[in-house]
Design an enzyme around this catalytic site. Sequence first.
Site, mmCIF file in Angstrom:
data_model
loop_
_atom_site.group_PDB
_atom_site.id
_atom_site.type_symbol
_atom_site.label_atom_id
_atom_site.label_comp_id
_atom_site.label_asym_id
_atom_site.label_seq_id
_atom_site.Cartn_x
_atom_site.Cartn_y
_atom_site.Cartn_z
ATOM 1 N N GLN A 1 9.614 -11.087 83.404
ATOM 2 C CA GLN A 1 9.802 -9.733 84.175
ATOM 3 C C GLN A 1 11.357 -9.741 84.746
ATOM 4 O OE1 GLN A 1 6.857 -7.663 86.285
ATOM 5 N NE2 GLN A 1 5.793 -9.751 86.301
ATOM 6 N N ARG B 1 2.789 -1.670 83.590
ATOM 7 C CA ARG B 1 2.730 -0.771 84.846
ATOM 8 C C ARG B 1 1.515 -0.030 84.880
ATOM 9 N NH1 ARG B 1 4.884 -3.817 87.697
ATOM 10 N NH2 ARG B 1 5.026 -5.132 85.748
ATOM 11 N N LYS C 1 0.764 -12.377 93.323
ATOM 12 C CA LYS C 1 1.607 -13.324 93.952
ATOM 13 C C LYS C 1 2.167 -12.906 95.325
ATOM 14 C CE LYS C 1 5.931 -10.634 92.458
ATOM 15 N NZ LYS C 1 6.211 -10.386 93.647
ATOM 16 N N THR C 2 1.917 -11.851 95.883
ATOM 17 C CA THR C 2 2.169 -11.585 97.202
ATOM 18 C C THR C 2 1.212 -12.075 97.986
ATOM 19 O OG1 THR C 2 3.404 -9.307 96.358
ATOM 20 C CG2 THR C 2 2.856 -9.591 98.912
ATOM 21 N N ASP D 1 10.691 -15.295 96.860
ATOM 22 C CA ASP D 1 9.789 -14.213 95.761
ATOM 23 C C ASP D 1 10.773 -13.814 94.662
ATOM 24 O OD1 ASP D 1 7.882 -12.743 94.901
ATOM 25 O OD2 ASP D 1 8.036 -11.162 96.279
ATOM 26 N N GLU D 2 10.208 -13.469 93.426
ATOM 27 C CA GLU D 2 11.144 -12.902 92.535
ATOM 28 C C GLU D 2 12.240 -13.919 92.124
ATOM 29 O OE1 GLU D 2 9.810 -10.454 91.092
ATOM 30 O OE2 GLU D 2 9.180 -8.928 92.250
#
Length: 668
Positions: A246, A602, A29-30, A215-216
């Site tokens: 998330q 993770r 996504k970044t 973002d987020e």
Amino acid sequence: MSKLNPRQSEAVKYIDGPLLVLAGAGSGKTSVITQKIAYLIQQCDIPAHRIVALTFTNKAAREMKERVSQIVKGKQARGLTVSTFHNLGLNIIRKELSALGLKNGFSIFDDQDSRTLLTELLHKDSEVGADEIGQVRNAISSWKNDLVSPSIAISRAADEEDMRAAHTYAQYDRMLRAYNAVDFDDLILLPSLLLRDNEDILEKWRNRIYYMLVDEYQDTNSSQYLLVRLLVGNRARFTVVGDDDQSIYAWRGARPENLAQLAEDYPSLKVIKLEQNYRSSGRILKCANQVIANNPHVFEKQLWSEHGYGDPIRVKRCRSEDHEAEKIAGDILNQHMQNKRPFKDFAVLYRGNHQSRLIELKMQQFQIPYKVSGGSSFFSRAEIKDVMAYLRVLINSDDDNAFLRIVNTPRRELGPTTLEKLGQYAQNRERSLFSVCCEMGLGEVLNTRQHSMLKRFHDWIEETRDNLQRGHAVAAIKQMLRDIDYENWLVEQSSSSKMAERRMENVWHLVQSIERMLEKSDDENDVESVISKLILLDILEQQKEEDDSDKVQLMTLHASKGLEFPYVFLMGMEEELLPHRSSIEEDNIEEERRLMYVGITRAKKELTMTYTAKRKQYGEEFEPTPSRFLDEMPQDDLAWEGRGEKKSKEESQALGQAHLSNLKNLFD
């Protein structure tokens, strides 16, 4: 752009309307956000100064800005805003001071400052404990995040406890304004309400921002959602990136339902799903998908990977929590010795900080280097903040925030009413709180005793400053601590004498650090420069980069979000640990399941989960129930170990070999 997959590329190039990028864990996504910023500037000719990208942490904002700078060079990038929500809010407040009734030099209260003020307000009526102060602080934070004013909070109070918290909220807000101060939640609340209620100011800020990226987005609260909605307006030129699976911060106001709210507020919203995962094996993703499928979804997605299916997920049953820690440490040591895997490739994740104690002991016992992430900074300890606040006032008497922290620490019988009058007087005089303490005019608004105490405090600070500058600086600081009898204050404020001793040791450690820094300085009495360096060190410590040394990473599941490791251990896979007891009691398992999903995703190569047959609590031994999340995983992909009480031959040999290798290393 050539490195993007088709869905990522589509998300970058879509600028015709509002866009939600539903970005699964590890889906890049970044890259989408940074490439889109570059695309807007280079291909769409949108000036950088009219683009705003928002995220939640300084670290994420720095990383994003650095990645953009690698693509967009020189003048093209000038004026680009990549910041946290709170930095944007602070910028709006600074530009609109008069409209908000604030003046230059306003203070920003951190959590500890807020708790200190609330302690004084609540102590007016009766003695209150830290728990109650914490509950009121959380209630006020929730009200501010949800755009609830003190008057509305009072009108909605359901019982006496709610009513007391709501009235305290009203007093607290009134005191903040008297001190020319805002708290952390105000950095979002005040700009949101200002833009909502002032059409001219709103239009001015809308005209500054042509395109916004967030973002987020699943971590936004009500006031952050409103702030974004107000700034983008009906033009709706925005891209938000998030993952409802998330969202793990409901306890601090995050509303994953904001993703669904977008579709209602913007009927033309386009949704692009990023489902290709670049991190984990197919088996790990299959387990994550199957667990999270038990939660209700507005947007369905399935993560997939080209990394191959991967090894089975190991699930280890351990005899006790001590055995669990030993198994994890022994396994890491064995893999390090046998397979030459670096320690930094391993992470041990747990639901609560208290679980790290035993694993830390085993790491020390096995001589395994480790780092506990997410622990509190040395400078965040209350006793260090107290002493640093005294030092800040000694080098800058106009620091109102520091003054407010120390003026009643230890208590000098200066209650909130006195401080409110002092704040109002200083505001009217347009001077700092400290500077007006000795003014004759202050005597007209305070009684003789209160005025005398403030003047005495002022004179003592001036005398201490003189000692600091003229004499031996460290001796002056030690004398200051004796003058305020700080050691006895810590005894009064601590839960035990041992705790008070440890806290005073921290203070002496700070004093020794100042002494060492002065010894290295060209001017042995340049204490002002040293204290300034310590303040900067505090800021840097809060924003420091990840430690890249070869250490096993120990952290909570919450702290692990956004990180990835080749080999992950999830410990404490038991009911009342994960999912947590409070979530079970409140029938709120969905967020715990999202936390489990975050933990699973993770892992890049291998995932190991552990639970215990017996565990101690309050000195009593009990038999915990394995976590329901283990049952929700595809059983064919799990490799169970240790269901019998005895160690397997291979396990014993491996652990023995690891011990021998470690001993050999010690002797070498």
